[in-house]
Structures are given as structure tokens and as C-alpha cells.
Scaffold this motif. Structure first.
Motif, PDB file in Angstrom:
ATOM      1  N   ASP A  82       0.859  -1.187   0.000  1.00  0.00           N
ATOM      2  CA  ASP A  82       0.000   0.000   0.000  1.00  0.00           C
ATOM      3  C   ASP A  82       0.894   1.236   0.000  1.00  0.00           C
ATOM      4  O   ASP A  82       1.637   1.473   0.951  1.00  0.00           O
ATOM      5  N   TYR A 133      -0.220   4.490  -0.418  1.00  0.00           N
ATOM      6  CA  TYR A 133      -0.870   5.749  -0.037  1.00  0.00           C
ATOM      7  C   TYR A 133      -1.586   5.647   1.313  1.00  0.00           C
ATOM      8  O   TYR A 133      -2.441   4.787   1.501  1.00  0.00           O
ATOM      9  N   ASN A 193      -4.248   6.378   3.287  1.00  0.00           N
ATOM     10  CA  ASN A 193      -5.605   6.939   3.324  1.00  0.00           C
ATOM     11  C   ASN A 193      -6.040   7.303   4.736  1.00  0.00           C
ATOM     12  O   ASN A 193      -6.661   8.341   4.957  1.00  0.00           O
ATOM     13  N   ASP A 248      -6.890   1.764   5.222  1.00  0.00           N
ATOM     14  CA  ASP A 248      -5.757   0.982   4.721  1.00  0.00           C
ATOM     15  C   ASP A 248      -5.769  -0.444   5.271  1.00  0.00           C
ATOM     16  O   ASP A 248      -4.714  -1.025   5.553  1.00  0.00           O
TER      17      ASP A 248
HETATM   18 CA    CA Z   1      -3.987   2.997   1.065  1.00  0.00          CA
END
Ligand code: CA
Ligand code: NAG
Length: 336
Positions: free
Chosen positions: A136, A138, A140, A179
Motif C-alpha cells: 500500500d 498511499y 488513506n 488501509d
Molecule cells: Ca492505502
């Protein structure tokens, strides 16, 4: 830590030792593996692999998504895998123009009952049945908390890019906004973007123990990321890899996937104990997620913080009194 050269040596001699000292053999399974020059992929029916969405093949890589907004792509094995113990080595590359956190969303490696279904979980469907491992890129949840003007408590902060694993049974949803934290089996930080050297993920599933290691520092060494016993995965699921971009993007490239069959010697009793399951599950999930509660403190933590605050105030008062005593004494001396 296992050095990569020793792993290659293991593969070359086809015999190696398990962590627990059991002898183990490994064989590359070509029908579940993929490497340059990716012959026949993208031509219908002529390969063990099938492309989907925006994924495309070049001579040097399979590009799951280009560095453009709102793309998603995947590559799926056509053959269900009936191996009991296995090892998967994934050589991948994530790179793009985005600076700092302005990139996304990441890629996922799958061993699931379902295949070739588009969706929101790194380009795959939600409510999947089986194992998902996510790179992952990014955060979030961090952005969500920022918007709500909340903060992480230090022990719950994850540093991105972050690698994590999840086991789904068909009724569990992946929480993209957080996430995947509510369903996380464990994970680690992994600075994998825009590197000059090669980056690898290594997944081993032996005796129901799931291990993930990374080689991303260019040191040819495997670093531990996750190690969870009691992971029950049925046989006959499909391997796949997928990626997605949203407002933010990256190139998500697969360079190779190598699946090794591990031959583990088991006693009769072990054989019985490891009966095949039909629905994926994980033992003692609540022990794996001690930090799922991001709000509030436990009562013990509150007790100690109150206690230490009171001690602190008491100390300040004592120091203050002592200083005041000195000061007034000095003043008196100056007057006489
Ligand atoms: Ca993410
Ligand atoms: C799937 O997992 C959830 C959460 O652990 C559990 O509540 C549910 O009963 C499971 N479903 C099946 C079909 O096993």
C-alpha cells in the motif's frame, strides 16, 4: 535473516532446511511462474496467465497500471494451485512522477478462490476468499484523520509504503479508508518506490505458517516483515497480482513471479492435525491485533498517566518551594 545467495543455493540443490530444522525440498513450478520474455501472455488461451483491465505486456515487464489516474489491471493464473506448502518470489517495481505522498494506490498479490474480478481492493473484488498481500503506497487513514483533525497515538502509526496481509472468508470487507487496519494480520514499512535496485517480496506458506520477507534495500538480504502461524488456506485457489491508481498514480510493474513447491515430511499425526479446510481462517486473530483500538487508552494506561501527572506536579511544587527559600534567604542577606 536469510541471505538471498543462500536461498538461491537452496534452490539450486533442491534441498534446504526449514526454520525448525525439518528437511525440505523445493521445485520451481513453471505453470505457476512467470518471467521474461513472457511468451504467449495476452494471446488468449496460449498461456497459463491471463491479463485483465489496463495491464499490458512489454519485453521487460508486465505493467499492471501505467502512471496515470484511475487505472486498474491484473494478471491471474488460469490453473488452480493444489500445493500444500509453497514459496512465492515476486520481483516487482513501483515507480512514478509523484513526489512524496502524491502517488498511489499500490499493488496486491493474491491466493484466492475467485479470479478475474475487477473491484476496489487494489483492482480486485472485495469480499474475496483467501489470502491478500498488499503493498500500500498511499496512507488513506492518515489523510482521513487529518481531515477530522485527529491524530494517531504513536503506537498505532504505520509508516507508508506499508506491506500487510489479510485473510478473507468471503464475508469480510477490506476497509480502504483505513488501509485495511481492521483486518490486518500484520505488516511492515517498506520504502519501495522509485528505487534504482531490484525489489522482491517473498511469501512462504509452510505448515500453516505464513511468512513474508522483503529484499528492497539492494543488499541481497531478506528482511522479515510478517510471520503468522495458524493460517488455514484451502488448496485449489488461484494466484494473481493486481494494482490500482486513483487520483494519484504510479507505474506498477511485475518483472517475475516464481512459485516453488516445498516438499515437507510430515508424521501421520501431523498429517491428521493439518486436515484440509474449506473456508480460510486464522487462529487467535484477536492476539494479532492488539492495537485495533485507535481511540482512547486502557484503564491501566489512564491510571498511570494520572499517577505520573500528580507526581510531576508534586515535584514541581517541592522544587519551587526550595528555590523560593533560597531566593528569600539571599534577599535577607543583602538587606543586613
Ligand atoms: Ca492505502
Ligand atoms: C468469516 O469471518 C468472520 C470474522 O472472523 C466471522 O464472523 C464469520 O463467521 C466467518 N464466516 C465464515 C463463513 O466462516
Amino acid at each position: 535473516m536469510i541471505s538471498r545467495s543462500s536461498l538461491i543455493l537452496f534452490a539450486a540443490f533442491s534441498v534446504s532446511l526449514c526454520d525448525d530444522g525439518h528437511e525440505m525440498e523445493e521445485f520451481l513450478k513453471r505453470e505457476y511462474s512467470l518471467s521474461k520474455p513472457y511468451q504467449g501472455i495476452g494471446v488468449s488461451g496460449s498461456s497459463h496467465w491471463e491479463l485483465m483491465g489496463d495491464a499490458l505486456v512489454t519485453t521487460d515487464y508486465v505493467r499492471l497500471t501505467p502512471d496515470q489516474q484511475s487505472k486498474q489491471g491484473a494478471l491471474w493464473s488460469r490453473l488452480p494451485c493444489h500445493l500444500r506448502d509453497w514459496e512465492l518470489q515476486v520481483h516487482f517495481k513501483i515507480h512514478g512522477q509523484g513526489k512524496k505522498n502524491l502517488n498511489g494506490d499500490g499493488l496486491a498479490i493474491w491466493y484466492t478462490k475467485e479470479r478475474m474480478q475487477k473491484g476496489p481492493v487494489f483492482g480486485n473484488r472485495d469480499f474475496f476468499t483467501g489470502l491478500g498481500m498488499f503493498v500500500d503506497t498511499y496512507p488513506n487513514e492518515e489523510k482521513l484523520l487529518e481531515a477530522q483533525r485527529k491524530r494517531y497515538t504513536p503506537r498505532t502509526q504505520r509508516i507508508f509504503p506499508y506491506v500487510l496481509a489479510m485473510v478473507g472468508n468471503g464475508t469480510i470487507s477490506y476497509d480502504h479508508e483505513r488501509d485495511g487496519r481492521p483486518t490486518e494480520l500484520g505488516g511492515c514499512n517498506a520504502m519501495v518506490r522509485n528505487l534504482k535496485h531490484d525489489t522482491f517480496l517473498f511469501i512462504r506458506y509452510v505448515r500453516r505458517r505464513l511468512t513474508i520477507m522483503l529484499d528492497i534495500d539492494g543488499q541481497h538480504e531478506w528482511r522479515d516483515c510478517l510471520d503468522v502461524p495458524g493460517v488455514h488456506l484451502p488448496q485449489g485457489f488461484y494466484f494473481g497480482i493486481s494494482a490500482i491508481t486513483g487520483d494519484l498514480s504510479d507505474n506498477h510493474d511485475l518483472i517475475s513471479m516464481k512459485l516453488y513447491q516445498l516438499t515437507i515430511l510430515r508424521s501421520k499425526q501431523e498429517d491428521v492435525e493439518e486436515q484440509e479446510v474449506l473456508i480460510p481462517s486464522v487462529d487467535n486473530l484477536e492476539l494479532l491485533r492488539p492495537y485495533t483500538d485507535t481511540e482512547g487508552m486502557s484503564s491501566i494506561a489512564i491510571f498511570f498517566s494520572v499517577l505520573f501527572s500528580m507526581l510531576g506536579v508534586f515535584l514541581l511544587v517541592v522544587v519551587g518551594l526550595v528555590l523560593y527559600g533560597h531566593w528569600s534567604e539571599n534577599r535577607r542577606k543583602r538587606f543586613y
